[in-house]
Write a protein that holds these residues in place. Sequence first.
Motif, PDB file in Angstrom:
ATOM      1  N   ASN A 121     -37.858 -27.846 -32.772  1.00 38.31           N
ATOM      2  CA  ASN A 121     -38.840 -27.345 -32.865  1.00 38.31           C
ATOM      3  C   ASN A 121     -40.178 -27.775 -33.022  1.00 38.31           C
ATOM      4  OD1 ASN A 121     -40.429 -24.725 -33.031  1.00 38.31           O
ATOM      5  ND2 ASN A 121     -39.346 -24.099 -35.056  1.00 38.31           N
ATOM      6  N   ILE A 122     -40.075 -29.214 -33.735  1.00 40.14           N
ATOM      7  CA  ILE A 122     -41.028 -29.934 -34.106  1.00 40.14           C
ATOM      8  C   ILE A 122     -41.742 -30.458 -32.745  1.00 40.14           C
ATOM      9  CG2 ILE A 122     -41.953 -31.988 -35.175  1.00 40.14           C
ATOM     10  CD1 ILE A 122     -40.299 -30.877 -37.584  1.00 40.14           C
ATOM     11  N   GLU A 123     -40.548 -30.995 -32.041  1.00 34.45           N
ATOM     12  CA  GLU A 123     -40.952 -31.779 -30.789  1.00 34.45           C
ATOM     13  C   GLU A 123     -41.435 -30.939 -29.694  1.00 34.45           C
ATOM     14  OE1 GLU A 123     -37.294 -33.696 -29.323  1.00 34.45           O
ATOM     15  OE2 GLU A 123     -37.149 -34.981 -30.876  1.00 34.45           O
ATOM     16  N   ALA A 124     -41.041 -29.570 -29.654  1.00 35.09           N
ATOM     17  CA  ALA A 124     -41.677 -28.526 -28.608  1.00 35.09           C
ATOM     18  C   ALA A 124     -43.076 -28.196 -29.200  1.00 35.09           C
ATOM     19  CB  ALA A 124     -40.748 -27.460 -28.589  1.00 35.09           C
ATOM     20  N   SER A 125     -43.360 -28.236 -30.491  1.00 34.55           N
ATOM     21  CA  SER A 125     -44.669 -27.949 -30.884  1.00 34.55           C
ATOM     22  C   SER A 125     -45.888 -28.797 -30.688  1.00 34.55           C
ATOM     23  CB  SER A 125     -44.673 -27.554 -32.587  1.00 34.55           C
ATOM     24  OG  SER A 125     -43.812 -26.406 -32.833  1.00 34.55           O
ATOM     25  N   ALA A 126     -45.244 -30.039 -30.829  1.00 28.94           N
ATOM     26  CA  ALA A 126     -46.044 -31.139 -30.499  1.00 28.94           C
ATOM     27  C   ALA A 126     -46.309 -31.541 -28.870  1.00 28.94           C
ATOM     28  CB  ALA A 126     -45.345 -32.544 -30.841  1.00 28.94           C
ATOM     29  N   ASN A 127     -45.234 -31.357 -27.982  1.00 30.53           N
ATOM     30  CA  ASN A 127     -45.516 -31.204 -26.780  1.00 30.53           C
ATOM     31  C   ASN A 127     -46.578 -30.117 -26.241  1.00 30.53           C
ATOM     32  OD1 ASN A 127     -43.729 -33.411 -26.296  1.00 30.53           O
ATOM     33  ND2 ASN A 127     -42.038 -32.038 -25.866  1.00 30.53           N
ATOM     34  N   ARG A 128     -46.567 -28.895 -26.783  1.00 27.83           N
ATOM     35  CA  ARG A 128     -47.414 -27.727 -26.550  1.00 27.83           C
ATOM     36  C   ARG A 128     -49.064 -28.328 -26.551  1.00 27.83           C
ATOM     37  NH1 ARG A 128     -45.054 -24.070 -30.155  1.00 27.83           N
ATOM     38  NH2 ARG A 128     -43.041 -24.004 -29.160  1.00 27.83           N
ATOM     39  N   VAL A 129     -49.204 -29.028 -27.872  1.00 29.84           N
ATOM     40  CA  VAL A 129     -50.517 -29.650 -27.822  1.00 29.84           C
ATOM     41  C   VAL A 129     -50.798 -30.985 -27.320  1.00 29.84           C
ATOM     42  CG1 VAL A 129     -50.718 -28.210 -30.127  1.00 29.84           C
ATOM     43  CG2 VAL A 129     -50.199 -30.608 -30.250  1.00 29.84           C
ATOM     44  N   GLY A 130     -49.860 -31.588 -26.593  1.00 31.49           N
ATOM     45  CA  GLY A 130     -49.953 -32.791 -25.898  1.00 31.49           C
ATOM     46  C   GLY A 130     -49.748 -34.103 -26.824  1.00 31.49           C
ATOM     47  N   LEU A 131     -49.079 -33.847 -27.690  1.00 34.35           N
ATOM     48  CA  LEU A 131     -48.629 -34.979 -28.767  1.00 34.35           C
ATOM     49  C   LEU A 131     -47.056 -35.166 -28.133  1.00 34.35           C
ATOM     50  CD1 LEU A 131     -50.393 -34.102 -31.952  1.00 34.35           C
ATOM     51  CD2 LEU A 131     -51.235 -35.651 -30.072  1.00 34.35           C
ATOM     52  N   LYS A 132     -46.799 -36.485 -28.761  1.00 32.98           N
ATOM     53  CA  LYS A 132     -45.532 -36.909 -28.696  1.00 32.98           C
ATOM     54  C   LYS A 132     -45.003 -37.308 -29.981  1.00 32.98           C
ATOM     55  CE  LYS A 132     -44.944 -37.912 -23.938  1.00 32.98           C
ATOM     56  NZ  LYS A 132     -43.833 -37.521 -23.103  1.00 32.98           N
ATOM     57  N   VAL A 133     -43.683 -36.904 -30.498  1.00 33.64           N
ATOM     58  CA  VAL A 133     -43.088 -37.308 -31.766  1.00 33.64           C
ATOM     59  C   VAL A 133     -42.565 -38.557 -31.686  1.00 33.64           C
ATOM     60  CG1 VAL A 133     -41.607 -36.452 -33.689  1.00 33.64           C
ATOM     61  CG2 VAL A 133     -42.709 -34.771 -32.260  1.00 33.64           C
ATOM     62  N   PRO A 134     -42.967 -39.510 -32.624  1.00 38.42           N
ATOM     63  CA  PRO A 134     -42.193 -41.010 -32.708  1.00 38.42           C
ATOM     64  C   PRO A 134     -40.860 -40.653 -33.023  1.00 38.42           C
ATOM     65  CG  PRO A 134     -43.793 -40.690 -34.479  1.00 38.42           C
ATOM     66  CD  PRO A 134     -43.879 -39.476 -33.637  1.00 38.42           C
ATOM     67  N   LYS A 135     -40.084 -41.673 -32.413  1.00 39.68           N
ATOM     68  CA  LYS A 135     -38.617 -41.728 -32.346  1.00 39.68           C
ATOM     69  C   LYS A 135     -37.950 -42.337 -33.739  1.00 39.68           C
ATOM     70  CE  LYS A 135     -37.488 -39.399 -28.336  1.00 39.68           C
ATOM     71  NZ  LYS A 135     -36.449 -38.652 -27.943  1.00 39.68           N
TER      72      LYS A 135
END
Length: 135
Positions: A121-135
């Motif tokens: 859910n966090i990754e999908a939310s970040a992708n919606r605003v153009g960000l990438k979650v660090p691994k």
Amino acid sequence: MYKNILKELRIIATKTHKLHSKSQIKKEKALLEYKKYQLLKEGKPINEITQQIENLTTGGKPSDKFEQIFKQLHNEEKAKGSNKIKEANFNNIYTFLNSQRIYQELIERYNPGLTMDQTENIEASANRVGLKVPK
């Protein structure tokens, strides 16, 4: 009618199994990895734990207990003969199961975040605003 009910129950059981087994396998795998690490630390053999981890990744099959119940019920109905009220009840059961399955599919289609875990859910939310979650 029995075949239709069994078909709906199989579909529901398979989807439910996939949903719940994914998170359960993830938990069990993490626990086995921890045990494997502990055995490595102690210098003990890890063959058994490695085999258990491999068995987890293959997954399983949903239980077919409902199929046995309906086969037994079908055999009883053949022996006693057909009753219009019982047939109408089975038709209602089939309609209910089919409607519930379709309803659940629609809920999942229009609300995709409901079946996601927190990280997805966090990754999908970040992708919606153009960000990438660090691994």
